[in-house]
Design an enzyme around this catalytic site. Sequence first.
Site, PDB file in Angstrom:
ATOM      1  N   ASP A  96       0.736  -1.342   0.164  1.00 23.28           N
ATOM      2  CA  ASP A  96      -0.071   0.010  -0.084  1.00 23.28           C
ATOM      3  C   ASP A  96       0.931   1.243  -0.054  1.00 23.28           C
ATOM      4  OD1 ASP A  96      -1.901  -2.094   0.109  1.00 23.28           O
ATOM      5  OD2 ASP A  96      -2.729  -1.111   2.224  1.00 23.28           O
ATOM      6  N   LYS A 113      -6.353  -4.977  -3.032  1.00 23.52           N
ATOM      7  CA  LYS A 113      -7.148  -5.671  -1.852  1.00 23.52           C
ATOM      8  C   LYS A 113      -8.161  -4.730  -1.393  1.00 23.52           C
ATOM      9  CE  LYS A 113      -3.291  -4.583   1.524  1.00 23.52           C
ATOM     10  NZ  LYS A 113      -4.360  -3.580   2.357  1.00 23.52           N
ATOM     11  N   CYS A 156      -2.065  -2.768   7.578  1.00 20.64           N
ATOM     12  CA  CYS A 156      -1.839  -3.670   6.857  1.00 20.64           C
ATOM     13  C   CYS A 156      -0.840  -4.394   6.548  1.00 20.64           C
ATOM     14  CB  CYS A 156      -1.919  -2.967   5.462  1.00 20.64           C
ATOM     15  SG  CYS A 156      -3.849  -2.170   5.256  1.00 20.64           S
TER      16      CYS A 156
HETATM   17  C1  C5J Z   1      -3.185   0.521   5.687  1.00 21.44           C
HETATM   18  C2  C5J Z   1      -4.802   1.623   6.701  1.00 21.44           C
HETATM   19  N1  C5J Z   1      -2.536   0.321   4.475  1.00 21.44           N
HETATM   20  N2  C5J Z   1      -3.962   1.885   7.682  1.00 21.44           N
HETATM   21  N3  C5J Z   1      -4.297   1.146   5.715  1.00 21.44           N
HETATM   22  O1  C5J Z   1      -2.336   0.076   6.424  1.00 21.44           O
HETATM   23  O2  C5J Z   1      -6.022   1.923   6.767  1.00 21.44           O
END
Ligand code: C5J
Length: 225
Positions: free
Chosen positions: A29, A134, A167
Site C-alpha cells: 500500500d 485488496k 496492513c
Molecule cells: C493500511 C490503513 N494500508 N491503515 N491502511 O495500513 O488503513
Amino acid sequence: MNFHETIAVAAEPYPFEFVPATCALLLIDMQRDFLEPGGFGEMLGNDVSRLRRTIEPNRRLLAAWRAQGLQVLHTREGHRPDLGCLPRSKKIRGRSPTTIGDPGPMGRILVRGELGHDLIPELYPLPTEAVIDKPGKGAFYATDLHAIMQNRGIRQLIVTGVTTEVCVNTTVREANDRGYDCLVPEDCVGSYFPDLHVAGLNMIKAQGGIFGWVSHSEHLLAVLQ
Ligand code: C5J
C-alpha cells in the site's frame, strides 16, 4: 549471489534464512493517498513524514532486489468504483464526514483508478510485477495473492510498506497462517503513530518470532550482491 542457495540475514529473534529464487519482496500500500502531502492521510490530520521516511530505504531495497532479478509484488488498498466490495462497516467506521468513496483531495478516496489510490512514483511497479488490489487490510483476503505465490513458487516474503500495525501486520499474520515465512525490515515500514509502529514490530518478533522476523534493510542489502 546464488539464486538457489540459502542465505542468512541478521534479524530478530534469530537470523532469517531465505532462498532468493523462492522469496518475493512484497510492498504494501505505498499509495499516494497514504503518503503524499495533500492526500487523504494528511487531510485526516496525520503527519505523512512518518510514512515518507520509508520511501528511500524501500527505493534502495527495491533497486537491489530488481538488480538481482528477484520477484516483486505490490498491493493497493481500495475498492471498485461501484463500491460493491466495500462493507458498510468499513464505510461508516470512524464517523468521519468524509469516508471511502467520497471525493477527496486526489479523487474518490480509496477507489481504484483514482490518482490517490495509485502507487507513489518513487516505487512504481514494472509491468512484470504483479499489483494486487485488496479491499481489506490483509493482502490475502479477497485477492489472488495466494494463487500468484503458488504459481510462481514463492515460499517466503520480505514485507515492507504501510502501515506497520495495520496492513503490514495483518498481511504478515495472514501469510504466517498460510505457511509462509515473512521478514519485515523495520526501516521500510511506517506508521502515523510511533508507539504503534514499535508495538507492531514487537508483535511480529515476540515469542520466538510468532508471526515472523524483523530486520533492517541494510542487512538485506549486504547479502544482495
Ligand atoms: C493500511 C490503513 N494500508 N491503515 N491502511 O495500513 O488503513
